[in-house]
Design a protein around this motif. Structure first.
Motif, mmCIF file in Angstrom:
data_model
loop_
_atom_site.group_PDB
_atom_site.id
_atom_site.type_symbol
_atom_site.label_atom_id
_atom_site.label_comp_id
_atom_site.label_asym_id
_atom_site.label_seq_id
_atom_site.Cartn_x
_atom_site.Cartn_y
_atom_site.Cartn_z
ATOM 1 N N LYS A 156 66.114 34.526 54.425
ATOM 2 C CA LYS A 156 66.044 34.392 55.881
ATOM 3 C C LYS A 156 65.379 33.069 56.253
ATOM 4 C CE LYS A 156 64.211 36.493 60.032
ATOM 5 N NZ LYS A 156 63.201 37.396 60.564
ATOM 6 N N MET A 215 65.139 30.422 54.385
ATOM 7 C CA MET A 215 66.040 29.342 53.973
ATOM 8 C C MET A 215 67.082 29.080 55.051
ATOM 9 S SD MET A 215 68.448 29.434 50.595
ATOM 10 C CE MET A 215 69.750 30.448 51.277
ATOM 11 N N ASP A 216 67.634 30.147 55.613
ATOM 12 C CA ASP A 216 68.630 29.995 56.676
ATOM 13 C C ASP A 216 68.014 29.372 57.924
ATOM 14 O OD1 ASP A 216 70.508 31.068 55.052
ATOM 15 O OD2 ASP A 216 70.554 33.053 55.981
ATOM 16 N N LEU A 217 66.804 29.842 58.268
ATOM 17 C CA LEU A 217 66.146 29.326 59.471
ATOM 18 C C LEU A 217 65.875 27.830 59.384
ATOM 19 C CD1 LEU A 217 63.512 32.094 60.305
ATOM 20 C CD2 LEU A 217 65.344 31.285 61.798
ATOM 21 N N GLY A 268 67.710 25.631 58.279
ATOM 22 C CA GLY A 268 68.900 24.830 58.556
ATOM 23 C C GLY A 268 69.577 24.241 57.332
ATOM 24 N N PHE A 269 69.341 24.834 56.168
ATOM 25 C CA PHE A 269 70.085 24.396 54.983
ATOM 26 C C PHE A 269 71.512 24.925 55.081
ATOM 27 C CE2 PHE A 269 65.681 24.439 53.321
ATOM 28 C CZ PHE A 269 65.621 23.151 52.825
#
Lengths: 250, 668, 249
Positions: C205, C207-209, C211-212
């Protein structure tokens, strides 16, 4: 039936549009919807399902190679009328839409993840060509699919298809004649062959990649899956492509 | 000398720590929340201390100059970490680890501290394993051990050649957990540029945000310096480029004594300097000396021919080679301690037998190990009369399995194949045993200021044993400071928040700003690097592996002159309020220029040879170190005075040895 | 040796940035790439030009600080090396070398070749640890045996130095290799089991936040990783995440 399909498309579209507000651009939530990994799972699962469809489709197409008009037309009839197949076909349409939609979203996110690009980027140094061009290959495959469905699937359902009566007196739509007629056009066949090459490259990376995405990885079995994937990505599209070439040349 | 009370608890050595802990005043959880602690540096000592103090409930602010706490130079430690677990059932014990450390330190460390270190060593391993540190294991799933220089047991836990990395990442993960909880506020890319004293107590720091260039004031009830060693005073060392003495030196200038600053460890097996622009040196693990034989050409003309590239080392006949360690120290041979091996290499190279372009390298040859292993392997495989090529092939495979990654690293750096031609090595500065003086509680002479890990002086005496640095950093951070800092803070529960508006903060910030502005407006033309390189050369030549009175006096004069030139001629580009690495470097080199002088002063005053400190005047006829316990069994703690590092005042803390007997080390 | 360097110069996060061309000579083939930049910088200071800002620290390939994109590849053309371990003998005299910062939305440029990789720290803070407090009373380290292959695989995953080459080289700027290496380390060890489900869900989560981008399994990260971390770890994380998603309460 066409109405049902349109309804299905509309509701799927509605679902995505509704969810766009919650998962607009960057995946931000946990679990099986919305996260980056979830998107990939759906890509992998729909991709593998579409691979299985390719096999069924290819088997159905084989009568074209033997010129067996009756078997082919019976197959086409069966595929469009048998209730179970009809049910599965909605799953198929859904998969295509989901695979396309998720693919586009992923591509958009991936582009956004590097807003300022490199002046010099040596992609070939560390990854093969097809793995770096999945979105491009997928888009081309989609373009092909639209044309392909217009030519055959749409015609079969709503077009003016001549009728064919088999030995037992049953009357079918004569998809065989339509198909042969289409493939006798050089540009159409060439486009078809090109699309199959593109599909081959898409599968070359996509097949094993789907297993990696699902986490189905094992030192003993992964090499087998990879080898099978390479074989699949060459054989299946090549066999598909051989049909128009055969028709064109005979 | 009343200022130097080490506060060593009474009682038998094995009970001191337990009894001391039992008597420590405690701070209640509610009060801990009212207390702020600053931790400077996030290596093994800093990360573990910050995490542990935050777990206890203190408000912790942690600082590091790198972009992430995970990058601290503890990460580069290769070999392992010692602990008296006795898993191998080879007779290890807390006392034996204590004894080995005291002896290895050439009897210049404090018994009580070292014993405590040995006591908590086993807890460290338990702690790290619980954190998920992937130590090497055997096929039964149990932890594996190896042996290290200077000891007779296998007590070293390791994770291939990356033990420091794994331990640091363990401490970093513990720290990350507290950052996520909001218990630790992390300030990465921040450098401490001064210590703030209020009413004589350490109450905060001035830090520079290295990205924006702003100076910030941070207050706390106690400050912990976990800032590592100062080996970079030599310019070339195995330390990271950013490792510096600034935090410690600013503390020294504000009243913290520096102890035994001249005790420097020179590691014998490093890759030699290849040219003028070399920026740092790379260590090759000590374990290589288990199988490598060290030699130089017997005849000077052969050495010259090799240097000129006219002769290859493999062409030299056996009788033309001088295996000088085996010749001088037949009992220990190539496995003498680090200080002895380093000095012997320097002696041969100074005599003109060095083998690389610069004449400062010796060979570390694996040919006989390859042959020995090859014959063994052939025997095991049942090969009778194998060809020399077959023996070589088999032998190389075994050497590769043992040292493959090191050989590969060597080849990457030097472009030479160490399987085919001997490695070239030379000693390099590696670790500093000296540091800020601390008492038993790790508190410096400034109340409320603590020093942990390599930054303090306490545990390694005049020479550190391999795999003990990691042990000390984590012992201090996990198991010592969390108790002892509490002792001090127990008096602070009613103090309340320290205001950063106090005049002391104002003053310290102003002074720091003025120092920086002076650099930026200086009309000089010479880059900082040039002065650092020059300082390094003075230190290496006069205060390196061998020292003498005349040289040290000369060095002091040279450093003073260099310092003067530095302030006149240095050019620092850029501005104050921006990311400006040259400005950071200028501040660090300015402090090295002062520390260097103090090191020479310390070396000059210590008229004996012990551990890493070798005074040429004090050697036996065979060239061995002569220690003088009657006069020099003390810790030299220097107090900064008169705004001049050369006028530092010496305080002596007598070292009392009640549990080990002082004997002369011999490796003959 | 002589080189022509095309170097990315950018004064700060707001600056647009541009490539500048410099000449360096008197480069020895024994120099590391960073030492060559040192030479350039001394030269620039002499000419009154601000030196090129870049991250570096240990210069022996373990701290993970150096981060240059050289001739289109993270850490340059060498394999299994960081920029500090890349030597000039890998290039030919007279070469033109393009040097850029690691680029990703999640790695904003601070100045010149220096980027902010604190996103990695935040991913670790989201769950890259075993929740155990410092205590002198933990079970003995040998109380739980761990199979050697698992211990070794955990170690291999744990050797990640957090340099960000995986993100820099990935065409999608994905941080999957970094995140999965930490998830794998703990997934392979008994100590990590208790929090395994939450760990993988929270780290992904975060990692997604940040912006990858997403992993498309090109495998480029594994090729460019200076520590040779395998994408097998990504598969393991995918597996862990799937089962955590299906079973989490």
């Amino acid at each position: 039936m066409g109405f049902a399909f349109i309804l299905c498309c509309a509701s799927l579209g509605q679902y995505f549009c509704d969810n766009l507000e919650f998962i607009p651009f960057m995946a931000t939530s946990r679990g099986l919807f919305g996260s980056s990994l979830a998107r990939k799972y759906w890509m992998a699962l729909t991709g593998l399902f579409l691979c299985s469809f390719l096999v069924v489709h290819l088997l159905g197409n084989l009568p074209l190679l033997t010129g067996n008009q009756e078997t082919f037309n019976a197959y086409a009839h069966f595929m469009t009328t048998f209730p179970l197949i009809k049910a599965v076909s909605y799953l198929l349409y859904g998969s295509i839409l989901l695979h396309t939609f998720d693919g586009l979203m992923l591509a958009r996110q991936n582009m956004a993840a590097r807003p300022a690009g490199y002046v010099k980027y040596h992609g070939a140094a560390n990854a093969n060509w097809s793995s770096r061009n999945m979105a491009l290959l997928g888009t081309f495959t989609l373009l092909f699919l639209i044309i392909h469905m217009k030519s055959f699937w749409y015609e079969m359902h709503w077009g003016n298809v001549p009728m064919y009566t088999d030995a037992d007196g049953a009357v079918y739509k004569d998809l065989y004649t339509i198909t042969v007629a289409a493939f006798e056009q050089i540009w159409y066949s060439l486009f078809y062959v090109l699309a199959m090459i593109s599909l081959g490259f898409h599968l070359w990376h996509g097949f094993a990649s789907a297993f990696q995405t699902m986490g189905w990885s094992h030192p003993r079995y992964t090499p087998i899956i990879r080898a099978f994937g390479y074989g699949f990505s060459v054989l299946v599209p090549a066999t598909f492509a051989s049909i128009p070439l055969y028709i064109l040349l005979t | 000398m009343s200022t130097l009370n080490a506060h060593i608890p009474e009682g038998p050595i094995a009970e001191k720590w337990t009894k001391h802990k039992a008597k420590i005043p405690l701070v209640s959880p509610a009060n801990k929340r009212q207390i702020d602690v600053i931790v400077v540096g996030t290596g093994l000592a800093g990360s573990s201390a910050a995490a542990s103090l935050a777990e206890l409930g203190y408000n912790v602010k942690a600082f590091c100059f790198q972009d992430s706490p995970r990058r601290a130079h503890s990460i580069a430690a290769q070999g392992g970490i010692n602990a008296a677990k006795n898993y191998q059932n080879d007779g290890d014990s807390t006392f034996r680890l204590f004894y080995d450390t005291i002896k290895g330190g050439d009897y210049r460390s404090r018994e009580a501290n070292v014993h405590r270190l040995a006591e908590v060593s086993a807890n460290i391993i338990d702690q790290c394993v619980a954190q998920g540190v992937p130590f090497a294991r055997d096929y039964g799933g149990q932890l594996d051990n190896r042996s290290f220089g200077g000891v007779q047991v296998s007590r070293t836990f390791y994770a291939k050649g990356q033990t420091g990395q794994q331990l640091l990442l363990g401490a970093y993960s513990a720290l990350s957990r507290q950052i996520a909880k909001g218990r630790v506020k992390m300030y990465a890319r921040h450098e401490m540029v001064d210590l703030v004293l209020v009413d004589g107590k350490a109450r905060g720091i001035i830090a520079r945000d290295l990205v924006s260039g702003e100076l910030e004031r941070h207050s706390a009830h106690a400050v912990l310096l976990c800032t590592g060693g100062y080996g970079n005073v030599f310019y070339l060392s195995t330390n990271a480029m950013g490792s510096n003495v600034t935090a410690a030196w600013k503390a020294h200038r504000k009243g913290a004594f520096m102890a035994n600053p001249c005790f420097t460890q020179i590691h014998p097996t490093c890759i030699p300097v290849s040219g003028h622009f070399q920026s740092k040196l790379t260590l090759m693990s000590e374990s290589l000396r288990n199988d490598g034989r060290i030699w130089v050409p017997k005849k000077k003309e052969d050495a010259e021919a090799i240097r000129a590239g006219k002769l290859q080392p493999v062409q030299l006949a056996e009788e033309d080679r001088d295996y000088y360690l085996e010749r001088r120290y037949p009992a220990f041979g190539n496995l003498v301690p680090r200080d002895v091996a380093s000095r012997a290499a320097k002696e041969r190279c100074d005599a003109g037998h060095g083998v690389n372009k610069t004449g400062e390298a010796v060979y570390l040859d694996f040919a006989s190990a390859i042959e020995r292993y090859g014959k063994e392997a052939a025997h095991v495989q049942g090969l009778h009369q194998p060809s020399p090529e077959k023996i070589r092939e088999l032998g190389e495979a075994i050497v590769e399995s043992k040292y493959g990654n090191l050989f590969q690293m060597y080849e990457k750096i030097t472009a030479q194949n160490p399987y085919k031609t001997p490695m070239m090595i030379y000693p390099a500065v590696h670790y500093t045993m000296g540091g800020i003086w601390v008492d038993y509680n790790l508190m410096t002479t400034v109340p409320g200021l603590f020093a942990l890990g390599e930054a303090n002086f306490s545990d390694h005496g005049a020479n550190r044993l391999g795999a003990s640095a990691l042990m000390q950093g984590l012992a201090d951070g996990y198991f010592v400071a969390p108790y002892t800092v509490g002792t001090y803070l127990a008096d602070d529960i009613r103090t309340g928040k320290i205001s950063t508006e106090l005049p002391e903060f104002e003053e310290a910030e102003k002074a720091a700003r003025e120092r920086m502005e002076k650099f930026l407006t200086n009309p000089g033309t010479t880059p900082v690097e040039v002065f650092h390189r020059e300082l390094g050369k003075i230190m290496w030549d006069q205060c390196g592996m061998a020292r003498n009175e005349a040289g040290l006096k000369q060095a002091i004069a040279d450093i003073r002159a260099l310092r003067e030139r530095f302030y006149k001629e240095v050019k620092v580009p850029g501005k104050m309020h921006e990311m400006n690495p040259e400005l950071d470097k200028a501040g660090r080199v300015a402090d090295f220029l002062e520390l260097g002088e103090l090191m020479c002063l310390d070396a000059l005053s210590r008229e004996e040879s012990c551990g890493g400190h070798f005074r040429e005047e004090f050697q036996s006829e065979e060239g061995e170190a002569v220690r003088r316990d009657d006069e020099f069994a003390y810790v030299a703690a220097w107090e900064f005075s008169d705004q001049d590092p050369g006028k530092a005042k010496l305080h002596k803390e007598a070292l009392v040895f009640e549990n080990v007997k002082l004997i002369t080390r011999s490796y003959k | 040796m002589k080189f022509t360097l095309n170097v990315w110069r950018q004064n700060g996060p707001q600056d647009k940035g541009r490539m500048e061309t410099y000449q360096v000579d008197q480069v020895s083939d024994d120099m590391s790439f960073l030492e060559m930049i040192d030479v350039l910088n001394e030269q620039l200071i002499g000419q009154g030009i601000d030196p090129v800002v870049f991250d570096h620290d240990c210069r022996e390939g373990i701290c993970g600080m150096c981060s240059m994109f050289i001739n289109g590849e993270a850490h340059g053309p060498g394999r299994g090396v960081t920029t500090c371990q890349l030597h000039m003998r890998e290039f030919s005299d007279g070469d033109t070398i393009t040097i850029e910062p690691f680029r990703a939305k999640a790695f904003p440029v601070i100045k010149d070749l220096m980027v902010d990789r604190s996103a990695f720290d935040r991913i670790i803070q989201a769950g890259g640890y075993v929740s155990v407090n410092t205590s002198g009373n933990l079970p003995d380290a040998n109380a739980t045996p761990i199979e050697k292959p698992d211990a070794d695989a955990a170690f291999d995953a744990a050797t990640c130095i957090g340099c960000g080459a995986c993100v820099a080289t990935c065409k999608n700027a994905s941080a999957m290799l970094f995140t999965s290496a930490k998830v794998s380390q703990f997934a392979l060890l008994p100590q990590g089991q208790v929090e395994a489900a939450d760990r993988v869900l929270n780290m992904v989560k975060q990692m997604d936040l940040e912006g990858f981008g997403n992993c498309t399994n090109t495998g480029a990260c594994e090729v460019e990783c200076p520590k040779g971390i395998s994408i097998e770890n990504i598969a393991r994380m995918n597996r862990e995440y799937l089962s955590a998603s299906l079973t989490s309460k």
